[in-house]
Design a protein around this motif. Structure first.
Motif, PDB file in Angstrom:
ATOM      1  N   UNK A  73       0.812  -1.215   0.000  1.00 54.20           N
ATOM      2  CA  UNK A  73       0.000   0.000   0.000  1.00 54.20           C
ATOM      3  C   UNK A  73       0.843   1.262   0.000  1.00 54.20           C
ATOM      4  N   UNK A  74       2.136   1.131  -0.084  1.00 57.60           N
ATOM      5  CA  UNK A  74       2.983   2.309  -0.021  1.00 57.60           C
ATOM      6  C   UNK A  74       2.894   3.104  -1.319  1.00 57.60           C
ATOM      7  N   UNK A  75       3.223   4.385  -1.219  1.00 51.56           N
ATOM      8  CA  UNK A  75       3.129   5.304  -2.352  1.00 51.56           C
ATOM      9  C   UNK A  75       4.516   5.697  -2.860  1.00 51.56           C
ATOM     10  N   UNK A  76       5.410   5.974  -1.956  1.00 50.09           N
ATOM     11  CA  UNK A  76       6.720   6.499  -2.315  1.00 50.09           C
ATOM     12  C   UNK A  76       7.743   5.377  -2.491  1.00 50.09           C
ATOM     13  N   UNK A  77       8.922   5.758  -2.912  1.00 50.98           N
ATOM     14  CA  UNK A  77      10.035   4.839  -3.103  1.00 50.98           C
ATOM     15  C   UNK A  77      11.101   5.130  -2.050  1.00 50.98           C
ATOM     16  N   UNK A  78      11.563   4.077  -1.362  1.00 51.26           N
ATOM     17  CA  UNK A  78      12.656   4.267  -0.402  1.00 51.26           C
ATOM     18  C   UNK A  78      13.871   4.835  -1.116  1.00 51.26           C
ATOM     19  N   UNK A  79      14.534   5.789  -0.487  1.00 56.75           N
ATOM     20  CA  UNK A  79      15.733   6.378  -1.076  1.00 56.75           C
ATOM     21  C   UNK A  79      16.768   6.596   0.020  1.00 56.75           C
ATOM     22  N   UNK A  80      17.974   6.086  -0.201  1.00 56.94           N
ATOM     23  CA  UNK A  80      19.077   6.268   0.730  1.00 56.94           C
ATOM     24  C   UNK A  80      20.181   7.040   0.024  1.00 56.94           C
ATOM     25  N   UNK A  81      20.693   8.076   0.685  1.00 56.48           N
ATOM     26  CA  UNK A  81      21.718   8.935   0.106  1.00 56.48           C
ATOM     27  C   UNK A  81      22.962   8.924   0.999  1.00 56.48           C
ATOM     28  N   UNK A  82      24.104   8.713   0.385  1.00 64.89           N
ATOM     29  CA  UNK A  82      25.395   8.878   1.043  1.00 64.89           C
ATOM     30  C   UNK A  82      26.164   9.902   0.224  1.00 64.89           C
ATOM     31  N   UNK A  83      26.533  11.025   0.824  1.00 66.36           N
ATOM     32  CA  UNK A  83      27.106  12.115   0.046  1.00 66.36           C
ATOM     33  C   UNK A  83      28.261  12.780   0.801  1.00 66.36           C
TER      34      UNK A  83
ATOM     35  N   UNK B 245      28.015  11.561  -4.653  1.00 66.30           N
ATOM     36  CA  UNK B 245      26.840  11.007  -3.984  1.00 66.30           C
ATOM     37  C   UNK B 245      26.566   9.602  -4.510  1.00 66.30           C
ATOM     38  N   UNK B 246      26.137   8.742  -3.584  1.00 62.26           N
ATOM     39  CA  UNK B 246      25.628   7.414  -3.937  1.00 62.26           C
ATOM     40  C   UNK B 246      24.163   7.379  -3.518  1.00 62.26           C
ATOM     41  N   UNK B 247      23.309   6.851  -4.414  1.00 63.13           N
ATOM     42  CA  UNK B 247      21.875   6.802  -4.156  1.00 63.13           C
ATOM     43  C   UNK B 247      21.372   5.388  -4.376  1.00 63.13           C
ATOM     44  N   UNK B 248      20.635   4.899  -3.402  1.00 61.47           N
ATOM     45  CA  UNK B 248      20.053   3.555  -3.482  1.00 61.47           C
ATOM     46  C   UNK B 248      18.544   3.680  -3.364  1.00 61.47           C
ATOM     47  N   UNK B 249      17.829   3.155  -4.373  1.00 63.98           N
ATOM     48  CA  UNK B 249      16.379   3.222  -4.405  1.00 63.98           C
ATOM     49  C   UNK B 249      15.790   1.817  -4.302  1.00 63.98           C
ATOM     50  N   UNK B 250      14.952   1.622  -3.314  1.00 65.99           N
ATOM     51  CA  UNK B 250      14.236   0.354  -3.154  1.00 65.99           C
ATOM     52  C   UNK B 250      15.158  -0.865  -3.144  1.00 65.99           C
TER      53      UNK B 250
END
Length: 330
Positions: free
Chosen positions: A197-207, A225-230
């Protein structure tokens, strides 16, 4: 007859799923709107980005994807720093429109700052709600009476958190070099609601970034920057820029270039050109052009992003002068 109706329903759902996936993949191929201007304003993606004064930002983004319903994004924030409390209080809102889907996020933001003048750690937390609606009038399907099409309104809680470390060292005259390292976790909605039921996408940022002043108020900037999505799409990004400092609120002008590559995912490569200029004493206007140069969504797919940033120092902030150097001012 029942078999025929069942086939129509399945066909309708496949059309909906195809449209969602198409828009999602296209948006994924573009540079993240939240991160494009991270060398001037990290507040869109970092809950721990502290501006030690009254601060407001407006950001707008248009993506050209070659068909009707191209994605649009608008984002805004307002915050105030309270030096006696070593705290920042603010609010953020975001509106995204892609095809027949619109999403609105509203969050409150709190940051607590601790450490010495030369080493500072900011702890940030955001919390609020995310709302998604679908305009079924924009959907073309064989069976418009399918209940699946109208199961389209969602309201979920959402939160984000982050940590940022800033280190300053005197380089030229009264100007400090600034090293920044941070990590943030955005849209942890599925920690509070069901996964399906979630709407958004998990996003992790290391910068991380380094801003070094040189002669005549010119600053050299380099960041990554490194970005990890879902947990299944990893991207890396590098930025270089030349910045002309003006005062403690804004820079006189800035220009730079960025490159992003998808390490795990669709394999796309983006080239981004950034530029900005001060409009008076407190206002800064920035522009970015993003072009996909390699991958499944290469040219003509591109996007334009504009950010308008307002900063004004509060006389009460003189109780904590060291925080001014977070802005790279002299």
């Amino acid at each position: 007859m029942n078999l025929f109706n069942s086939c129509k329903k399945i066909h309708s759902r496949l059309i909906c799923i195809f449209m969602v996936v198409s828009y999602t993949l296209t948006i994924s191929a573009q540079t993240d709107a939240n991160a494009l201007h991270f060398w001037t304003d990290r507040s869109p993606f970092s809950p721990s980005y502290l501006v030690p004064m009254t601060h407001a930002s407006l950001l707008g983004r248009m993506q050209q994807v070659g068909y009707e319903g191209q994605p649009l994004s608008f984002w805004g924030c307002f915050s105030q720093y309270k030096p006696k409390l070593r705290s920042l209080f603010g609010g953020k809102t975001q509106f995204d429109l892609a095809g027949y889907t619109s999403t609105v996020k509203i969050d409150g933001n709190y940051i607590f700052s601790l450490g010495s003048d030369n080493d500072r750690v900011n702890l940030g937390l955001e919390g609020g709600a995310v709302v998604q609606q679908k305009d079924v009038n924009k959907i073309s399907a064989d069976d418009m009476d399918d209940a699946f099409l109208y199961d389209n309104n969602e309201v979920n809680p959402n939160f984000s958190f982050g940590v940022e470390w800033i280190h300053k060292r005197r380089i030229v005259g009264t100007e400090d070099g600034e090293t920044t390292v941070g990590i943030s976790a955005k849209n942890m909605e599925d920690w509070l609601t069901r996964q399906d039921r979630r709407i958004t996408v998990n996003a992790f940022y290391l910068y991380g970034s380094y801003r070094r002043p040189t002669l005549r108020m010119l600053h050299l900037y380099a960041g990554g920057m490194m970005q990890l999505y879902d947990s299944d799409r990893l991207q890396g990004e590098i930025h270089v820029a030349l910045i002309k400092a003006k005062n403690r609120e804004v820079d006189a002008w800035a220009g730079g270039i960025s490159c992003r590559h998808s390490l795990v995912g669709n394999g796309s490569t983006d080239l981004i050109i950034n530029a900005g200029v001060a409009l008076g004493t407190h206002l800064y206007l920035g522009y970015s052009f993003d072009l996909v140069v390699h991958g499944d969504f290469a040219s003509p797919f591109s996007s334009h992003e504009i950010i308008l940033e307002y900063k004004i120092k509060d006389k009460r902030c003189h109780a904590d002068k060291s925080t001014y150097y977070l802005m790279g001012g002299k």
